[in-house]
Design a protein around this motif. Structure first.
Motif, PDB file in Angstrom:
ATOM      1  N   PHE A 180       0.840  -1.203   0.000  1.00 52.49           N
ATOM      2  CA  PHE A 180       0.000   0.000   0.000  1.00 52.49           C
ATOM      3  C   PHE A 180       0.875   1.254   0.000  1.00 52.49           C
ATOM      4  O   PHE A 180       0.620   2.206  -0.746  1.00 52.49           O
ATOM      5  CB  PHE A 180      -0.915   0.021   1.228  1.00 52.49           C
ATOM      6  CG  PHE A 180      -2.038  -0.978   1.215  1.00 52.49           C
ATOM      7  CD1 PHE A 180      -2.338  -1.724   0.089  1.00 52.49           C
ATOM      8  CD2 PHE A 180      -2.814  -1.167   2.353  1.00 52.49           C
ATOM      9  CE1 PHE A 180      -3.379  -2.643   0.081  1.00 52.49           C
ATOM     10  CE2 PHE A 180      -3.860  -2.072   2.357  1.00 52.49           C
ATOM     11  CZ  PHE A 180      -4.139  -2.824   1.230  1.00 52.49           C
ATOM     12  N   VAL A 197      -8.055  -1.464  -5.896  1.00 49.65           N
ATOM     13  CA  VAL A 197      -6.904  -2.308  -5.596  1.00 49.65           C
ATOM     14  C   VAL A 197      -7.428  -3.686  -5.226  1.00 49.65           C
ATOM     15  O   VAL A 197      -8.317  -3.815  -4.377  1.00 49.65           O
ATOM     16  CB  VAL A 197      -6.075  -1.731  -4.425  1.00 49.65           C
ATOM     17  CG1 VAL A 197      -4.981  -2.712  -4.014  1.00 49.65           C
ATOM     18  CG2 VAL A 197      -5.467  -0.387  -4.822  1.00 49.65           C
ATOM     19  N   ARG A 222      -6.326  -7.282  -3.662  1.00 49.53           N
ATOM     20  CA  ARG A 222      -5.273  -7.948  -2.894  1.00 49.53           C
ATOM     21  C   ARG A 222      -5.567  -9.445  -2.924  1.00 49.53           C
ATOM     22  O   ARG A 222      -6.553  -9.914  -2.410  1.00 49.53           O
ATOM     23  CB  ARG A 222      -5.281  -7.438  -1.456  1.00 49.53           C
ATOM     24  CG  ARG A 222      -3.936  -7.416  -0.680  1.00 49.53           C
ATOM     25  CD  ARG A 222      -3.068  -8.662  -0.731  1.00 49.53           C
ATOM     26  NE  ARG A 222      -3.721  -9.873  -0.270  1.00 49.53           N
ATOM     27  CZ  ARG A 222      -3.756 -10.315   0.985  1.00 49.53           C
ATOM     28  NH1 ARG A 222      -3.164  -9.661   1.940  1.00 49.53           N
ATOM     29  NH2 ARG A 222      -4.375 -11.458   1.281  1.00 49.53           N
ATOM     30  N   LYS A 279      -9.706   3.266  -3.562  1.00 45.66           N
ATOM     31  CA  LYS A 279      -8.531   4.088  -3.274  1.00 45.66           C
ATOM     32  C   LYS A 279      -8.621   4.699  -1.878  1.00 45.66           C
ATOM     33  O   LYS A 279      -7.638   4.730  -1.137  1.00 45.66           O
ATOM     34  CB  LYS A 279      -8.401   5.206  -4.316  1.00 45.66           C
ATOM     35  CG  LYS A 279      -7.913   4.741  -5.664  1.00 45.66           C
ATOM     36  CD  LYS A 279      -7.545   5.916  -6.555  1.00 45.66           C
ATOM     37  CE  LYS A 279      -8.766   6.695  -6.995  1.00 45.66           C
ATOM     38  NZ  LYS A 279      -8.413   7.734  -8.004  1.00 45.66           N
ATOM     39  N   VAL A 334      -7.653   2.159   0.791  1.00 47.91           N
ATOM     40  CA  VAL A 334      -6.211   1.899   0.842  1.00 47.91           C
ATOM     41  C   VAL A 334      -5.492   3.045   1.541  1.00 47.91           C
ATOM     42  O   VAL A 334      -4.624   2.836   2.403  1.00 47.91           O
ATOM     43  CB  VAL A 334      -5.647   1.681  -0.575  1.00 47.91           C
ATOM     44  CG1 VAL A 334      -4.122   1.635  -0.553  1.00 47.91           C
ATOM     45  CG2 VAL A 334      -6.207   0.393  -1.173  1.00 47.91           C
ATOM     46  N   TYR A 344      -3.500   2.721   5.122  1.00 50.33           N
ATOM     47  CA  TYR A 344      -2.071   2.998   5.243  1.00 50.33           C
ATOM     48  C   TYR A 344      -1.812   4.105   6.257  1.00 50.33           C
ATOM     49  O   TYR A 344      -0.854   4.031   7.038  1.00 50.33           O
ATOM     50  CB  TYR A 344      -1.482   3.374   3.885  1.00 50.33           C
ATOM     51  CG  TYR A 344       0.027   3.476   3.934  1.00 50.33           C
ATOM     52  CD1 TYR A 344       0.799   2.336   4.155  1.00 50.33           C
ATOM     53  CD2 TYR A 344       0.676   4.696   3.798  1.00 50.33           C
ATOM     54  CE1 TYR A 344       2.181   2.412   4.222  1.00 50.33           C
ATOM     55  CE2 TYR A 344       2.048   4.787   3.865  1.00 50.33           C
ATOM     56  CZ  TYR A 344       2.805   3.635   4.084  1.00 50.33           C
ATOM     57  OH  TYR A 344       4.173   3.722   4.170  1.00 50.33           O
TER      58      TYR A 344
END
Length: 232
Positions: free
Chosen positions: A77, A92, A94, A153, A156, A160
């Protein structure tokens, strides 16, 4: 619709087929062109700096299930945020090296059922011990299996920014769900992209061999997104 595809990877041990899966899936994901940017994320104890090499995103570290999978995800990330790659993506994903994703079908599912923050293909409910779960405190937690996590987005970036709040002593997919439940309750429980989007290849194993024709037939007939190539 553009995707960043973060594939957790570790070197093969024994009869694991991770290296073969990497070669095949790397070729396959390139067929989606600029709409899919794939990173095979791994640790290397000898790495000095973060580096990209043949689609590998390599960080200095030691491969472990706990806390390695969660830390590896968070490191990835950070990389896509700092390098500005995240800015040009819509989602994203994963996943891991045992899973193959049909991004054309995923695009159709997300157009019909967008995910605002946190969701995926295979939603499960925790009701067992192991993977850092030592009692029933988190039983009933709904989580996206680590093969098919989909994040916006904003999700994420938030994860982070608040990475210190992850419980890295718990297996990665459950840890992410606990994080969302505690710190992003507006996005809990996780959204499903739709029924029948995830399938595990062992359904096609007969007498120890994969029935390739059966797999081809059902792939043509059904709009699966995630295929898990795992024989556990």
């Amino acid at each position: 619709m553009r995707f960043i595809n973060l594939v957790l990877f570790s070197d093969s041990i024994g009869d694991d087929c991770y290296d073969e899966m990497k070669i095949l899936t790397s070729q396959y994901y390139k067929t989606f062109g600029d709409n899919v940017k794939t990173f095979y994320v791994k640790y290397d104890v000898n790495a000095e700096n973060v580096k990209m090499e043949n689609d590998f995103l390599i960080f200095k570290g030691t491969e472990t299930l706990i806390p390695g999978l969660t830390n590896k995800t968070i490191d990835a990330f950070g990389y896509i945020i700092d390098s500005k790659i995240l800015e040009s993506s819509d989602y994203v994903v994963r996943t891991n090296i045992s899973t193959i994703i049909n991004f054309d079908n995923l695009k159709k599912e997300l157009e019909a059922n967008p995910i605002a923050y946190y969701g995926g293909g295979n939603i499960m409910e925790l009701n067992w011990l192991g993977g850092g779960i030592n009692d029933s405190s988190y039983f009933g937690t709904k989580f996206v299996q680590g093969t098919s996590i989909i994040l916006s987005k904003k999700a994420v970036e938030f994860m982070y920014e608040n990475r210190d709040k992850f419980q890295t002593n718990i297996i990665d997919d459950v840890s992410m769900a606990i994080f969302v439940k505690d710190h992003m309750p507006f996005s809990y429980p996780p959204q499903s992209i739709g029924a029948d989007t995830f399938i595990q290849v062992p359904r096609f194993i007969v007498d120890g061999k994969i029935d390739i024709q059966k797999l081809r037939d059902i792939a043509r007939r059904r709009s699966y997104v995630f295929y898990r190539n795992n024989c556990i």
